[in-house]
Design an enzyme around this catalytic site. Structure first.
Site, PDB file in Angstrom:
ATOM      1  CB  ALA A  69      -0.905  -0.016   1.221  1.00 54.00           C
ATOM      2  N   GLY A 113       0.790  -5.041   1.148  1.00 56.52           N
ATOM      3  CA  GLY A 113      -0.477  -5.157   0.428  1.00 56.52           C
ATOM      4  C   GLY A 113      -0.327  -5.805  -0.938  1.00 56.52           C
ATOM      5  CD  GLU A 116      -1.828  -7.694   3.525  1.00 52.58           C
ATOM      6  OE1 GLU A 116      -1.698  -6.516   3.111  1.00 52.58           O
ATOM      7  OE2 GLU A 116      -2.186  -7.957   4.681  1.00 52.58           O
ATOM      8  CD  GLU A 136       2.459  -5.461   5.791  1.00 52.62           C
ATOM      9  OE1 GLU A 136       3.321  -6.335   6.063  1.00 52.62           O
ATOM     10  OE2 GLU A 136       1.592  -5.629   4.918  1.00 52.62           O
TER      11      GLU A 136
HETATM   12  N1  DAK Z   1       4.575   3.158  -0.875  1.00 55.81           N
HETATM   13  C1  DAK Z   1       4.958   4.331  -1.483  1.00 55.81           C
HETATM   14  N2  DAK Z   1       6.043   4.423  -2.257  1.00 55.81           N
HETATM   15  C2  DAK Z   1       6.796   3.321  -2.432  1.00 55.81           C
HETATM   16  C3  DAK Z   1       6.474   2.091  -1.824  1.00 55.81           C
HETATM   17  C4  DAK Z   1       5.291   2.031  -1.030  1.00 55.81           C
HETATM   18  N3  DAK Z   1       4.871   0.891  -0.449  1.00 55.81           N
HETATM   19  N4  DAK Z   1       7.414   1.195  -2.176  1.00 55.81           N
HETATM   20  C5  DAK Z   1       8.292   1.846  -2.973  1.00 55.81           C
HETATM   21  N5  DAK Z   1       7.932   3.129  -3.121  1.00 55.81           N
HETATM   22  C6  DAK Z   1       8.599   4.155  -3.904  1.00 55.81           C
HETATM   23  C7  DAK Z   1       9.854   4.632  -3.186  1.00 55.81           C
HETATM   24  O1  DAK Z   1       9.530   5.596  -2.198  1.00 55.81           O
HETATM   25  C8  DAK Z   1      10.620   5.225  -4.341  1.00 55.81           C
HETATM   26  O2  DAK Z   1      10.083   6.485  -4.634  1.00 55.81           O
HETATM   27  P1  DAK Z   1      11.071   7.759  -4.977  1.00 55.81           P
HETATM   28  O3  DAK Z   1      11.966   7.887  -3.797  1.00 55.81           O
HETATM   29  O4  DAK Z   1      11.796   7.324  -6.228  1.00 55.81           O
HETATM   30  O5  DAK Z   1      10.136   8.903  -5.186  1.00 55.81           O
HETATM   31  C9  DAK Z   1      10.289   4.304  -5.494  1.00 55.81           C
HETATM   32  O6  DAK Z   1       9.070   3.631  -5.118  1.00 55.81           O
HETATM   33  C10 DAK Z   1      11.342   3.251  -5.748  1.00 55.81           C
HETATM   34  O7  DAK Z   1      11.608   2.612  -4.511  1.00 55.81           O
HETATM   35  P2  DAK Z   1      13.102   2.418  -3.934  1.00 55.81           P
HETATM   36  O8  DAK Z   1      14.007   3.519  -4.371  1.00 55.81           O
HETATM   37  O9  DAK Z   1      12.978   2.190  -2.482  1.00 55.81           O
HETATM   38  O10 DAK Z   1      13.535   1.092  -4.697  1.00 55.81           O
HETATM   39  P3  DAK Z   1      14.514  -0.051  -4.190  1.00 55.81           P
HETATM   40  O11 DAK Z   1      14.683  -0.957  -5.349  1.00 55.81           O
HETATM   41  O12 DAK Z   1      15.747   0.509  -3.549  1.00 55.81           O
HETATM   42  O13 DAK Z   1      13.702  -0.821  -3.033  1.00 55.81           O
HETATM   43  C11 DAK Z   1      11.755  -1.900  -2.067  1.00 55.81           C
HETATM   44  C12 DAK Z   1      12.544  -1.516  -3.351  1.00 55.81           C
HETATM   45  C13 DAK Z   1      10.423  -2.511  -2.524  1.00 55.81           C
HETATM   46  C14 DAK Z   1      12.545  -2.916  -1.266  1.00 55.81           C
HETATM   47  C15 DAK Z   1      11.530  -0.627  -1.205  1.00 55.81           C
HETATM   48  O14 DAK Z   1      10.976   0.398  -2.029  1.00 55.81           O
HETATM   49  C16 DAK Z   1      10.605  -0.859  -0.048  1.00 55.81           C
HETATM   50  O15 DAK Z   1      10.987  -1.399   0.972  1.00 55.81           O
HETATM   51  N6  DAK Z   1       9.344  -0.403  -0.209  1.00 55.81           N
HETATM   52  C17 DAK Z   1       8.365  -0.438   0.885  1.00 55.81           C
HETATM   53  C18 DAK Z   1       7.833  -1.828   1.064  1.00 55.81           C
HETATM   54  C19 DAK Z   1       6.799  -1.875   2.204  1.00 55.81           C
HETATM   55  O16 DAK Z   1       7.126  -1.531   3.357  1.00 55.81           O
HETATM   56  N7  DAK Z   1       5.622  -2.325   1.873  1.00 55.81           N
HETATM   57  C20 DAK Z   1       4.549  -2.442   2.870  1.00 55.81           C
HETATM   58  C21 DAK Z   1       3.766  -1.152   2.953  1.00 55.81           C
HETATM   59  S1  DAK Z   1       2.454  -1.250   4.153  1.00 55.81           S
HETATM   60  C22 DAK Z   1      -5.224  -2.634   4.240  1.00 55.81           C
HETATM   61  C23 DAK Z   1      -4.778  -2.938   2.972  1.00 55.81           C
HETATM   62  C24 DAK Z   1      -3.433  -2.935   2.704  1.00 55.81           C
HETATM   63  C25 DAK Z   1      -2.515  -2.601   3.654  1.00 55.81           C
HETATM   64  C26 DAK Z   1      -2.976  -2.292   4.934  1.00 55.81           C
HETATM   65  C27 DAK Z   1      -4.324  -2.289   5.217  1.00 55.81           C
HETATM   66  N8  DAK Z   1      -6.625  -2.644   4.527  1.00 55.81           N
HETATM   67  C28 DAK Z   1      -7.550  -3.213   3.575  1.00 55.81           C
HETATM   68  C29 DAK Z   1      -7.148  -2.187   5.793  1.00 55.81           C
HETATM   69  C30 DAK Z   1      -1.126  -2.619   3.280  1.00 55.81           C
HETATM   70  C31 DAK Z   1      -0.117  -2.049   3.932  1.00 55.81           C
HETATM   71  C32 DAK Z   1       1.227  -2.063   3.309  1.00 55.81           C
HETATM   72  O17 DAK Z   1       1.459  -2.584   2.258  1.00 55.81           O
END
Ligand code: DAK
Length: 262
Positions: A69, A113, A116, A136
């Site tokens: 997400a 997400g 998921e 998360e």
């Molecule tokens: N959100 C926003 N931007 C994201 C992102 C995300 N989840 N993942 C990556 N990006 C963006 C980065 O900020 C970056 O943007 P700029 O800095 O270029 O503007 C761009 O994508 C490229 O990412 P990286 O530079 O970080 O690329 P790398 O190859 O170095 O790393 C990575 C890739 C996937 C390992 C890293 O980006 C990363 O760790 N991303 C976050 C992963 C994460 O924590 N995902 C979980 C998020 S929480 C619900 C439904 C869903 C959810 C909750 C509730 N309900 C129905 C109630 C879900 C929650 C989640 O998913």
């Protein structure tokens, strides 16, 4: 928010009777925001209602199925806003109502997400560069779209706890070994392999395909005896279809079945 009529964050296409939705927010690694989930939901519902479609594929890019997400959209919310507004529940549940098969074709990151969403599909075909995870915990939350429920059902408690508590990623080989994905293929064969599976499903009677999906999903709800009874009733019901007569006659007469989906 109302459903968008012109999708911007997804691409929609068809190949034969297969409907394909490609998540298309490359700069953000397909991070899933409200608009994207609205567009995805609308596309899935349209394919589900379309008599010319027998199976649906959701895919992303070679680098990311979806990295979760959108954290930038989530970061500003408070408890009272997410609770009162039933935050992101509304447009994350649409996929559960889709009755035709949905296959996830996953390359690259499927995190949070994104993982998921893939697990909400009926099965996952992974490219050899796929990485799955529920990270998360690293940002002070827990999975919120079923990750703590579907992951243990797919891979068992030990590995699910490991993934959810450490936030580590699982590569495609480990994901296949653990039962999270049904097949792993070289990246350049991901769409051919997935479309091959989808086209195969499209050749079968849509009635039996939908019944099979419904019945397998029942295995994850309620008791074994209820599930077996549910299966038995659907099995019986299929004898009311023209496709059962066609399928069995074709077998007995050593010809290819031609299903009318009726
Ligand atoms: N959100 C926003 N931007 C994201 C992102 C995300 N989840 N993942 C990556 N990006 C963006 C980065 O900020 C970056 O943007 P700029 O800095 O270029 O503007 C761009 O994508 C490229 O990412 P990286 O530079 O970080 O690329 P790398 O190859 O170095 O790393 C990575 C890739 C996937 C390992 C890293 O980006 C990363 O760790 N991303 C976050 C992963 C994460 O924590 N995902 C979980 C998020 S929480 C619900 C439904 C869903 C959810 C909750 C509730 N309900 C129905 C109630 C879900 C929650 C989640 O998913």
């Amino acid at each position: 928010m109302s459903e968008t009529s012109t999708p911007e964050l997804i691409q929609v296409s068809t190949q034969g009777r297969v409907g394909i939705v490609t998540l298309n927010r490359p700069k953000q690694l397909n991070a899933l925001n409200d608009q994207l989930m609205d567009e995805l939901g609308a596309a899935l519902k349209a394919f589900d209602a379309d008599d010319n479609i027998g199976c649906i594929v959701i895919t992303g890019s070679e680098k990311a199925f979806a990295a979760g997400a959108d954290i930038s959209a989530m970061a500003k919310y408070n408890f009272h806003e997410v609770y009162k507004g039933d935050y992101i529940t509304r447009n994350w549940e649409t996929i559960r109502s889709i009755r035709k098969p949905v296959i996830a074709a996953v390359a690259g990151f499927a995190l949070g997400g994104g993982c998921e969403l893939a697990m909400m599909c009926d099965f996952i075909i992974a490219a050899d560069n796929a990485k799955f995870g529920q990270p998360e915990i690293k940002i002070g939350i827990i999975p919120g779209a079923g990750g703590t429920q579907r992951l243990p059902r797919a891979v068992g408690k030990a590995k699910a706890m490991d993934m959810v508590l450490t936030g580590r990623m699982m590569d495609a080989t480990e994901a296949e070994r653990a039962g999270l994905v049904s097949r792993v293929v070289p990246l350049n064969q991901l769409m051919d392999e997935t479309q091959g599976a989808a086209l195969m499903i499209c050749e079968y009677s849509l009635l039996s395909v939908m019944a099979a999906k419904e019945s397998v999903n029942r295995a994850f709800e309620g008791s074994l005896s209820d599930g077996v009874m549910f299966e038995r009733r659907l099995f019986h019901a299929l004898f009311a279809t023209a496709d059962q007569k066609e399928g069995m006659d074709a077998f007995l007469n050593k010809r290819k079945a031609s299903f009318s989906h009726s």
